[in-house]
Scaffold this motif. Structure first.
Motif, mmCIF file in Angstrom:
data_model
loop_
_atom_site.group_PDB
_atom_site.id
_atom_site.type_symbol
_atom_site.label_atom_id
_atom_site.label_comp_id
_atom_site.label_asym_id
_atom_site.label_seq_id
_atom_site.Cartn_x
_atom_site.Cartn_y
_atom_site.Cartn_z
ATOM 1 N N SER A 1 0.818 -1.221 0.000
ATOM 2 C CA SER A 1 0.000 0.000 0.000
ATOM 3 C C SER A 1 0.848 1.266 0.000
ATOM 4 O O SER A 1 0.535 2.242 -0.698
ATOM 5 C CB SER A 1 -0.924 0.001 1.218
ATOM 6 O OG SER A 1 -1.769 -1.123 1.208
ATOM 7 N N HIS A 2 1.945 1.244 0.754
ATOM 8 C CA HIS A 2 2.767 2.461 0.872
ATOM 9 C C HIS A 2 3.575 2.756 -0.388
ATOM 10 O O HIS A 2 4.178 3.832 -0.507
ATOM 11 C CB HIS A 2 3.702 2.355 2.084
ATOM 12 C CG HIS A 2 4.604 1.149 2.062
ATOM 13 N ND1 HIS A 2 5.755 1.102 1.318
ATOM 14 C CD2 HIS A 2 4.494 -0.047 2.672
ATOM 15 C CE1 HIS A 2 6.341 -0.087 1.492
ATOM 16 N NE2 HIS A 2 5.595 -0.802 2.299
ATOM 17 N N ASP A 3 3.606 1.815 -1.343
ATOM 18 C CA ASP A 3 4.346 2.038 -2.589
ATOM 19 C C ASP A 3 3.467 2.576 -3.722
ATOM 20 O O ASP A 3 3.986 2.954 -4.778
ATOM 21 C CB ASP A 3 4.996 0.733 -3.068
ATOM 22 C CG ASP A 3 6.149 0.300 -2.177
ATOM 23 O OD1 ASP A 3 6.637 1.138 -1.391
ATOM 24 O OD2 ASP A 3 6.554 -0.875 -2.267
ATOM 25 N N ILE A 4 2.173 2.612 -3.501
ATOM 26 C CA ILE A 4 1.261 3.012 -4.582
ATOM 27 C C ILE A 4 1.569 4.422 -5.068
ATOM 28 O O ILE A 4 1.610 4.689 -6.275
ATOM 29 C CB ILE A 4 -0.213 2.932 -4.111
ATOM 30 C CG1 ILE A 4 -0.586 1.491 -3.742
ATOM 31 C CG2 ILE A 4 -1.145 3.483 -5.183
ATOM 32 C CD1 ILE A 4 -0.646 0.524 -4.866
ATOM 33 N N ALA A 5 1.821 5.327 -4.134
ATOM 34 C CA ALA A 5 2.028 6.734 -4.497
ATOM 35 C C ALA A 5 3.267 6.948 -5.364
ATOM 36 O O ALA A 5 3.348 7.938 -6.098
ATOM 37 C CB ALA A 5 2.125 7.596 -3.244
ATOM 38 N N SER A 6 4.220 6.008 -5.309
ATOM 39 C CA SER A 6 5.466 6.165 -6.065
ATOM 40 C C SER A 6 5.427 5.483 -7.430
ATOM 41 O O SER A 6 6.416 5.534 -8.173
ATOM 42 C CB SER A 6 6.641 5.616 -5.260
ATOM 43 O OG SER A 6 6.500 4.221 -5.042
ATOM 44 N N ARG B 1 -0.450 4.383 -11.659
ATOM 45 C CA ARG B 1 -1.119 4.932 -10.473
ATOM 46 C C ARG B 1 -2.445 5.602 -10.795
ATOM 47 O O ARG B 1 -3.423 5.478 -10.050
ATOM 48 C CB ARG B 1 -0.173 5.934 -9.796
ATOM 49 C CG ARG B 1 -0.688 6.525 -8.502
ATOM 50 C CD ARG B 1 0.288 7.553 -7.964
ATOM 51 N NE ARG B 1 0.386 8.746 -8.793
ATOM 52 C CZ ARG B 1 1.478 9.147 -9.428
ATOM 53 N NH1 ARG B 1 2.591 8.450 -9.356
ATOM 54 N NH2 ARG B 1 1.468 10.259 -10.159
ATOM 55 N N GLU B 2 -2.491 6.307 -11.911
ATOM 56 C CA GLU B 2 -3.677 7.113 -12.221
ATOM 57 C C GLU B 2 -4.659 6.431 -13.168
ATOM 58 O O GLU B 2 -5.765 6.942 -13.364
ATOM 59 C CB GLU B 2 -3.232 8.458 -12.811
ATOM 60 C CG GLU B 2 -2.424 9.292 -11.833
ATOM 61 C CD GLU B 2 -1.876 10.559 -12.462
ATOM 62 O OE1 GLU B 2 -2.262 10.872 -13.608
ATOM 63 O OE2 GLU B 2 -1.043 11.219 -11.823
ATOM 64 N N LEU C 1 -7.224 0.861 -8.540
ATOM 65 C CA LEU C 1 -6.484 0.676 -7.291
ATOM 66 C C LEU C 1 -6.699 -0.721 -6.722
ATOM 67 O O LEU C 1 -5.775 -1.334 -6.191
ATOM 68 C CB LEU C 1 -6.924 1.734 -6.268
ATOM 69 C CG LEU C 1 -6.244 1.672 -4.899
ATOM 70 C CD1 LEU C 1 -4.746 1.913 -5.022
ATOM 71 C CD2 LEU C 1 -6.874 2.706 -3.948
ATOM 72 N N ASP D 1 -3.349 -2.698 -5.134
ATOM 73 C CA ASP D 1 -3.039 -2.606 -3.708
ATOM 74 C C ASP D 1 -3.112 -3.973 -3.042
ATOM 75 O O ASP D 1 -4.186 -4.544 -2.865
ATOM 76 C CB ASP D 1 -4.009 -1.629 -3.032
ATOM 77 C CG ASP D 1 -3.561 -1.239 -1.637
ATOM 78 O OD1 ASP D 1 -2.762 -1.987 -1.028
ATOM 79 O OD2 ASP D 1 -4.009 -0.185 -1.144
#
Length: 284
Positions: free
Chosen positions: A195-200, A206-207, A211, A215
């Motif tokens: 989960s913490h890697d999704i933003a990178s 990502r867009e 999701l 995730d």
């Protein structure tokens, strides 16, 4: 004002390069072909063909979408996978070439490709894995399960598009919950990004990928825990499971299979050398 294919292509390539797109030449070519419904040969051998203002505007609109990092496959609404052409929608993951590793690993485990096998694809998305396998296994049939009704709709349409609708069915569901049937082969490309890697992730992923399909929970292994626990009840004796995994996850996923009574029969690398698939067998 009329322009030419050559001028249009050069401008498109320059715009995509300026936007930081990795493959501006290829992407420009694909989008021009798509927008103008042209064969590749015309771009290569008739570069001075005229392009009218409305056609040029249609190309520019697609190029701007790509410059904003929307993937080419999303813009075109389709993706080639294995020997198939697949339609995408907002509820499906965009199939990557890496996922073909699952198809190869599964086929490698089958001594008789003419057998009347039953295949289960968990988290089927576009149906890409199941349909690729059915294309290679003429007497097999299969079921694809996905939590998203939109994905089930896309997979059903892809089966029909690739003339496999008579051997493939799809339904909504949460992994293997409620399935009483046992299968000779279970395949899955579950969500495995922590989960913490999704933003990178790259904006293309990502867009634009759902999701839910990315995730995998805090350590990326939530889906594997659920699937591995269900596999002994889903596989026939001697049946095979082949699961796609993320970078560095093969040992953890292999351990989950073993804890649940399966024998790990191999890990398989993708074209980039990453261990991308873990395969197990139900020896109970």
């Amino acid at each position: 004002m009329t322009t030419t294919l050559r001028t249009l292509r050069r401008a498109a390539e320059a715009r995509l390069a300026e936007a930081g797109v990795d493959t501006p030449d290829l992407d420009a070519r694909l989008l021009i072909q798509h927008a103008l419904n042209l064969p590749r040969e015309q771009l290569l051998f008739a570069p001075d063909s005229p392009v009218g203002p409305e056609q040029a505007a249609a190309v520019h609109a697609l190029i701007e979408r790509r410059a904003a990092r929307e993937p080419v496959s999303r813009i075109m609404g389709e993706r080639a996978f294995w020997s198939l052409e697949l339609s995408l929608n907002a509820d499906t993951l965009d199939p990557r070439p890496d996922t073909e590793t699952i198809v190869e690993a599964a086929l490698d485990a089958l001594p008789d490709r003419t057998a009347p096998l039953r295949i289960l694809d968990l988290g089927t998305g576009t149906g890409c894995i199941l349909l690729a396998l059915l294309a290679e296994l003429p007497n097999a049939s299969g079921l694809g399960v996905d939590l998203s009704p939109g994905a089930v709709e896309a997979a059903t349409a892809n089966a029909a598009r690739n003339h496999l609708g008579d051997r493939a069915s799809f339904q909504t569901g949460n992994w293997g919950d409620g399935l009483a049937e046992r299968f000779d082969l279970v395949v899955s490309n579950p969500p495995y990004i922590p989960s913490h890697d999704i933003a990178s992730l790259d904006p293309e992923v990502r867009e634009h990928d759902p999701l839910r399909a990315l995730d995998g929970g805090a350590d990326g292994l939530d889906a594997y825990r659920a699937i591995a626990a269900q596999l002994p009840g889903l596989l026939t004796p001697g049946g095979t499971a082949a699961l796609e995994v993320g970078i560095g996850q093969s040992a953890d996923v292999a351990a989950l299979l073993e804890v649940n009574g399966l024998t790990v029969t191999g890990t398989f690398r993708d074209l980039g050398g990453v261990e991308r698939c873990v395969r197990g067998r139900n020896d109970r």
